[in-house]
Design a protein around this motif. Structure first.
Motif, PDB file in Angstrom:
ATOM      1  N   VAL A  74       0.947  -0.782  -0.321  1.00 13.17           N
ATOM      2  CA  VAL A  74      -0.148   0.189   0.361  1.00 13.17           C
ATOM      3  C   VAL A  74       0.626   0.901  -0.094  1.00 13.17           C
ATOM      4  O   VAL A  74      -0.122   2.334  -0.310  1.00 13.17           O
ATOM      5  CB  VAL A  74      -0.944  -0.328   1.369  1.00 13.17           C
ATOM      6  CG1 VAL A  74      -1.791  -1.020   0.987  1.00 13.17           C
ATOM      7  CG2 VAL A  74      -0.440  -0.038   2.622  1.00 13.17           C
ATOM      8  N   LEU A  75       2.537   0.950  -0.174  1.00 11.49           N
ATOM      9  CA  LEU A  75       3.057   2.615   0.128  1.00 11.49           C
ATOM     10  C   LEU A  75       2.874   3.085  -1.441  1.00 11.49           C
ATOM     11  O   LEU A  75       3.194   4.596  -1.919  1.00 11.49           O
ATOM     12  CB  LEU A  75       4.468   1.850   0.198  1.00 11.49           C
ATOM     13  CG  LEU A  75       5.050   1.609   1.788  1.00 11.49           C
ATOM     14  CD1 LEU A  75       6.608   0.546   1.765  1.00 11.49           C
ATOM     15  CD2 LEU A  75       4.247   2.435   2.777  1.00 11.49           C
ATOM     16  N   LEU A  76       3.074   2.054  -2.458  1.00  6.14           N
ATOM     17  CA  LEU A  76       2.604   2.616  -4.006  1.00  6.14           C
ATOM     18  C   LEU A  76       1.907   4.033  -4.676  1.00  6.14           C
ATOM     19  O   LEU A  76       2.323   5.229  -5.013  1.00  6.14           O
ATOM     20  CB  LEU A  76       2.990   2.177  -4.951  1.00  6.14           C
ATOM     21  CG  LEU A  76       3.230   2.635  -6.211  1.00  6.14           C
ATOM     22  CD1 LEU A  76       4.387   3.066  -6.238  1.00  6.14           C
ATOM     23  CD2 LEU A  76       3.694   1.259  -7.154  1.00  6.14           C
ATOM     24  N   PRO A  77       0.499   3.826  -3.495  1.00  6.28           N
ATOM     25  CA  PRO A  77      -0.542   4.664  -3.801  1.00  6.28           C
ATOM     26  C   PRO A  77       0.031   6.321  -2.463  1.00  6.28           C
ATOM     27  O   PRO A  77      -0.267   7.070  -3.399  1.00  6.28           O
ATOM     28  CB  PRO A  77      -1.464   3.772  -3.714  1.00  6.28           C
ATOM     29  CG  PRO A  77      -1.486   2.414  -3.604  1.00  6.28           C
ATOM     30  CD  PRO A  77      -0.028   2.492  -3.380  1.00  6.28           C
ATOM     31  N   HIS A  90      10.305  12.398  -8.226  1.00  2.82           N
ATOM     32  CA  HIS A  90       9.890  11.435  -8.361  1.00  2.82           C
ATOM     33  C   HIS A  90      10.144  11.249  -6.448  1.00  2.82           C
ATOM     34  O   HIS A  90       9.921  12.251  -5.643  1.00  2.82           O
ATOM     35  CB  HIS A  90      11.379  10.727  -8.282  1.00  2.82           C
ATOM     36  CG  HIS A  90      12.174  10.260  -9.733  1.00  2.82           C
ATOM     37  ND1 HIS A  90      11.018   9.470 -10.875  1.00  2.82           N
ATOM     38  CD2 HIS A  90      13.216  10.756 -10.383  1.00  2.82           C
ATOM     39  CE1 HIS A  90      11.894   9.903 -11.947  1.00  2.82           C
ATOM     40  NE2 HIS A  90      13.193  10.794 -11.046  1.00  2.82           N
ATOM     41  N   VAL A  91       9.533  10.550  -5.725  1.00  2.30           N
ATOM     42  CA  VAL A  91       9.184   9.934  -4.237  1.00  2.30           C
ATOM     43  C   VAL A  91       9.701   8.702  -4.046  1.00  2.30           C
ATOM     44  O   VAL A  91       8.777   7.723  -4.624  1.00  2.30           O
ATOM     45  CB  VAL A  91       7.875  10.776  -3.941  1.00  2.30           C
ATOM     46  CG1 VAL A  91       7.521   9.582  -2.413  1.00  2.30           C
ATOM     47  CG2 VAL A  91       7.066  11.567  -4.563  1.00  2.30           C
ATOM     48  N   ALA A  92      10.527   8.073  -3.525  1.00  4.29           N
ATOM     49  CA  ALA A  92      10.917   7.161  -3.444  1.00  4.29           C
ATOM     50  C   ALA A  92      11.249   6.879  -1.928  1.00  4.29           C
ATOM     51  O   ALA A  92      11.523   7.944  -0.756  1.00  4.29           O
ATOM     52  CB  ALA A  92      12.797   7.012  -3.922  1.00  4.29           C
ATOM     53  N   VAL A 106       8.017   2.470 -10.272  1.00  2.96           N
ATOM     54  CA  VAL A 106       7.863   1.041 -10.155  1.00  2.96           C
ATOM     55  C   VAL A 106       9.407  -0.251 -10.894  1.00  2.96           C
ATOM     56  O   VAL A 106       9.717  -0.984  -9.842  1.00  2.96           O
ATOM     57  CB  VAL A 106       6.928   0.055 -10.600  1.00  2.96           C
ATOM     58  CG1 VAL A 106       5.291   1.403  -9.839  1.00  2.96           C
ATOM     59  CG2 VAL A 106       6.435   0.855 -12.312  1.00  2.96           C
ATOM     60  N   LEU A 107      10.580   0.716 -11.297  1.00  4.14           N
ATOM     61  CA  LEU A 107      11.230   0.049 -11.761  1.00  4.14           C
ATOM     62  C   LEU A 107      12.319  -0.623 -11.099  1.00  4.14           C
ATOM     63  O   LEU A 107      13.155  -0.616 -11.047  1.00  4.14           O
ATOM     64  CB  LEU A 107      11.583   0.513 -13.807  1.00  4.14           C
ATOM     65  CG  LEU A 107      10.171  -0.139 -14.185  1.00  4.14           C
ATOM     66  CD1 LEU A 107      11.006   0.879 -16.030  1.00  4.14           C
ATOM     67  CD2 LEU A 107      10.178  -1.198 -15.040  1.00  4.14           C
ATOM     68  N   GLU A 108      12.296   1.140 -10.056  1.00  6.57           N
ATOM     69  CA  GLU A 108      13.205   1.055  -9.056  1.00  6.57           C
ATOM     70  C   GLU A 108      12.909   0.460  -7.727  1.00  6.57           C
ATOM     71  O   GLU A 108      13.886   0.293  -6.976  1.00  6.57           O
ATOM     72  CB  GLU A 108      13.682   2.587  -8.823  1.00  6.57           C
ATOM     73  CG  GLU A 108      13.869   3.302 -10.133  1.00  6.57           C
ATOM     74  CD  GLU A 108      14.917   2.938 -10.575  1.00  6.57           C
ATOM     75  OE1 GLU A 108      16.226   2.731  -9.523  1.00  6.57           O
ATOM     76  OE2 GLU A 108      15.856   3.224 -11.740  1.00  6.57           O
ATOM     77  N   THR A 109      12.047  -0.280  -7.849  1.00  8.89           N
ATOM     78  CA  THR A 109      11.444  -0.678  -6.383  1.00  8.89           C
ATOM     79  C   THR A 109      12.595  -1.900  -6.357  1.00  8.89           C
ATOM     80  O   THR A 109      12.610  -2.736  -7.498  1.00  8.89           O
ATOM     81  CB  THR A 109      10.225  -1.064  -6.464  1.00  8.89           C
ATOM     82  OG1 THR A 109       9.366  -0.121  -6.685  1.00  8.89           O
ATOM     83  CG2 THR A 109       9.391  -1.592  -5.699  1.00  8.89           C
TER      84      THR A 109
END
Length: 887
Positions: A74-77, A90-92, A106-109
């Motif tokens: 649930v972190l991505l939303p 970007h937010v990471a 999402v490719l960086e996850t």
């Protein structure tokens, strides 16, 4: 220096200014542009951080429970919502190990963060500028901490760190805006520099106008026109420069004109040096003689040829006449090496002359360039000083001889005067025929007048020598006034004058001062008033002029209705040996010292004296004196010297036996008669040796000791007497001498005497002395007996009380035995009282008991009764004195 600028040079000067200014202006613009760009970028970045940071902190706090619970799905939303809200590129979100647990890309996850991209943010967010392919980014890093309560703070201290939230913001547009602003600022600065250059060139053109005028004026001065001036049109630095130039021009003009004045000044200076009584020489640091005067050449016998050879030759020539040539040369060498201080030496020549040498350095701009030497002949001055010293010694010797002469004359005059005054006083008290009484009174008046003259001369001598001292003791003014009036009253009564005293309440106050000297002043003024008043009255008044605190100022005035003094002679009356006129001295007599002595005494007392008079109507002499009021604790009774002694010739006072020590047979016989007239038993001794023998045989209550006697004089006899007493009963010794000086009184006290009485001594004086030293108890003997017989003060009091009561009872029994004819019983009682009185120091009672025994042996029954009655009165005195003895 000649300053000349033409138009071409002016152009070149402005071109040089422009060339120098342009590079500096360019560099300045570049520096300003760079500084503005950096400053604006920093402001932009700070503003972006301030805007996004609260949102990032809030986001990190919201993500903390999800990260702690492992709910990564649930972190991505949440991150995508934060990206839309903050406008971030970007937010990471990274965990504590650096693994990417959520990323808007999402490719960086799942990837791990690059080394160094994560930060140790212990307490709060941090940011940095990062270059990326898509442009410069502002990366805001916010730590995510484990939640420990419902209220979460991402920077809460002590929480476990779960990871890090990064927001990457694009700042390309912001930086472009900063560059545009910086370029705009640089353009404005460049424009300002160009304007400044233009203004500077214009000011140079404006300022160079006065400079051109200054150059032209300088050229004119160089051409000889010293009066050349330039106009002063401003009050700024250029105007000050123009004014200074004009002043310089005036100075040059005056200097040129004053060359003749300078020559005159040099002539005056040379003349001044030549006119000096000192020998003067000036030489430079190399020893060359610069100048000298003729006095120096005469003093040391120098010639121009010797002076031309310089300082070493001059010193060699001068040292030949010195008493100590080596010391002179050493002093000269020391002086040449001392460039800072002035040196003064004394030179002694072989012929006895003394020369004072003064060496002073001469400076220009603080540097010594020469030395000036001044030689002053002190021989005449030293001889004059020695002559003055000899004259002073002679004057002191003369003053000493005069003082000794006056003292000796006082002694020689007082000795016969003592006989005259005492004999006349005794004769007046006896039965005389009217003719005899008139003769005796004439002798008495003549002796009194002569004694007054001797006292005046002696007082005047002491005042001149500054040896007259004043006291400061408590006294009442009323007593002093009463004494003075009582002495003046008989003479006023003889002339039929009314002697009136008007004194206010101030006379009853206790004052601090010298009653003796005040009485002397008042007696002088009263005596003059009575002397110069044929008829009428003499009035004495006293009033308070000022009062403040403990100080009071009194004005005492003596007004008469006598002959008066005219205005011309009034200022002279206070002078020594002067009277209003010579006829006054012939008519009324006198030395003319009375008012002069009074003036000196009043000034010694801190006051002033004056007089008002009108011929034929009388005079008023007034005295204004300041006093301090005595404290309330002072003795309220007048001192003994203020109370006139009462003659009690008829009263018997056998309780005190007096020893008279006098080498002059007439005076010795006279004193015996006076003491007997006062009711005292007395013995006489003609020398100090005889006095010591008499003291060894008898017990005396008082000794009248003449000071000047052949052999053992009064001073030595007193010292021997005190040595023999050595702590036993002390017999009072009163000096009776014709010497009346203050030093004589001090000498008597130093010898061990207790009191001082100057000759001639009348009955009043003798009676006062006898009463003053007629004490019931001898304290020394009483204390000595107490130390042996009484262990403490209470025991001693009881002992004295028992003695008084026992003596009273024994005297009553003795009186009864005498009336009954029981001589043995009476003698036994009196002898017992005498022994006890001697032990306790009751010398008056002891003497009376001794006299009773002598009268009983002689069969004088009436004398015995009278003496026993006196003994009872003496016991009453002992009771009164008992309290003072124990105090």
């Amino acid at each position: 220096m000649l300053l000349y600028l033409d138009a071409e040079k002016n152009v070149r000067l402005r071109a040089k200014a422009a060339v120098a200014f342009l590079p500096l202006a360019t560099a300045f613009v570049l520096v300003v542009s760079w500084a503005a760009r950096r400053g604006i970028e920093g402001i932009v970045l700070q503003e972006a951080v301030s805007r996004v940071r609260p949102q990032g902190v809030e986001l990190a706090a919201g993500l903390a429970p999800l990260v702690a619970g492992g709910r990564e799905a649930v972190l991505l939303p949440r991150l995508q919502a934060a990206r839309a809200q903050t406008g971030a590129q970007h937010v990471a979100l990274f965990d504590a190990s650096g693994r990417t647990i959520a990323h808007t890309n999402v490719l960086e996850t799942g990837k791990r963060a690059a080394a160094g991209s994560l930060h140790e943010l212990a307490t709060g967010p941090g940011w940095e500028r990062v270059s990326a392919p898509e442009g410069d980014l502002l990366v805001l890093s916010i730590p995510v901490f484990e939640p420990v309560s419902d209220f979460l703070l991402s920077s809460r201290s002590g929480n476990r760190r779960l990871g890090e939230l990064q927001l990457s913001l694009s700042i390309a547009r912001s930086l472009e805006s900063a560059n545009r602003i910086a370029n705009f600022v640089a353009g404005l600065v460049g424009i300002f520099c160009l304007v400044a250059l233009a203004v500077t060139l214009g000011l140079m053109q404006w300022l160079l106008g006065p400079v051109r005028q200054l150059s032209e004026a300088t050229a004119r001065i160089m051409g000889g026109d010293y009066a050349s001036k330039i106009p002063v049109v401003t009050k700024d630095e250029v105007g000050e420069l123009a004014a200074a130039f004009n002043e310089m021009s005036s100075t040059l003009s005056r200097t040129t004109v004053s060359r003749d004045e300078l020559a005159k000044a040099l002539i005056v200076a040379r003349g001044t040096i030549e006119a000096s009584s000192e020998g003067i020489i000036v030489y430079d640091l190399e020893g060359k003689v610069l100048t000298c005067n003729r006095r120096l050449m005469e003093m040391w016998d120098l010639t121009p040829d010797i002076l031309a050879l310089g300082r070493p030759t001059v010193i060699q020539r001068v040292r030949q006449v010195m008493e100590d040539p080596d010391a002179f040369e050493k002093s000269a060498d020391e002086a040449i090496h001392d460039n800072e201080n002035e040196r003064v030496d004394e030179l002694r020549l072989k012929n006895g002359r003394v020369i004072r040498k003064t060496v002073r350095p001469m400076r220009v701009d603080g540097k010594v360039f020469a030395r000036v030497l001044a030689f002053e002949d002190l021989t005449m001055m030293r001889e004059s000083a020695q002559a003055l010293e000899r004259a002073r010694d002679t004057a002191l010797q003369t003053a000493r001889i005069k003082s000794e002469f006056l003292a000796n004359m006082s002694h020689e005059l007082r000795t016969p005067l003592n006989a005259l005054v005492g004999s006349a006083e005794l004769l007046r008290g006896g039965p005389l025929q009217p003719e005899q009484r008139a003769l005796v009174e004439g002798v008495d008046k003549a002796a009194s007048a002569l004694l007054s003259m001797v006292n005046d001369v002696l007082d005047f001598s002491k005042i001149e020598a500054g040896r007259l001292a004043v006291e400061k003791i408590p006294f009442r003014l009323r007593g002093v006034l009463k004494d003075a009036l009582s002495i003046a009253q008989p003479r006023a009564a003889d002339k039929g004058l009314d002697l009136v005293c008007e004194a206010g309440s101030a006379c009853d106050e206790m004052l601090l001062g010298d009653p003796t000297r005040l009485r002397q002043v008042l007696l002088n003024l009263l005596d003059n008033a009575v002397k110069f008043t044929p008829s009428g009255s003499v009035r004495l008044t006293c009033e308070v002029e000022a009062r403040g605190g403990d100080a009071v100022t009194l004005k005492i005035a003596i007004t008469d209705t006598g002959i008066g003094i005219d205005a011309e002679n009034l200022p002279r009356v206070f002078g020594a040996f002067t009277q209003a006129d010579s006829s006054t001295a012939r008519r009324f007599g006198g030395t003319g010292l009375g008012l002069s002595i009074s003036k000196s005494l009043v000034e010694l007392l801190g006051g002033s004296i004056g007089a008002d008079s009108e011929p034929g109507k009388g005079s008023t002499f007034w005295v204004r004196l300041p006093f301090e009021r005595a404290s309330q604790g002072a003795n309220g009774s007048a001192p003994a010297e203020e109370r006139p002694a009462q003659r009690t010739a008829a009263a018997r006072r056998d309780r005190q036996r007096v020893l008279i020590v006098e080498d002059n047979a007439i005076n010795r016989r006279l004193l015996l008669m006076q003491i007997q007239r006062l009711g005292r038993p007395a013995d006489a001794a003609e020398s100090g040796e005889a006095a010591l023998e008499a003291i060894g045989r008898n017990d005396y209550g008082l000794i009248l000791m003449d000071c000047q006697m052949p052999g053992v004089d009064g001073y030595e006899a007193t010292r021997l007497l005190r040595q023999g007493e050595s702590g036993r009963r002390r017999v009072p010794v009163v000096a009776l001498t014709a010497h009346a000086g203050e030093s004589d009184r001090a000498r008597c006290m130093a010898a061990g005497m207790d009191d001082y009485l100057s000759k001639p001594a009348n009955l009043d004086d003798l009676s006062a002395v006898l009463d003053r030293w007629d004490r019931p108890f001898d304290e020394t003997a009483a204390r000595a007996y107490a130390a042996l017989a009484a262990p403490d003060e209470a025991s001693f009091r009881g002992l004295v009380g028992e003695f008084i009561e026992d003596s009273a009872a024994r005297l009553k029994r003795a009186l009864a035995a005498a009336e009954a004819g029981d001589r043995e019983g009476m003698s036994a009682q009196v002898h017992a009282v005498k022994g006890a009185a001697a032990s306790l120091g009751a010398r008056g009672l002891r003497e009376l008991c001794r006299r009773v025994e002598l009268a009983e042996e002689a069969g004088e029954r009436d004398e015995v009764a009278a003496l026993l009655a006196q003994a009872e009165l003496e016991l009453a005195r002992l009771r009164e004195a008992e309290v003072a003895l124990h105090a």
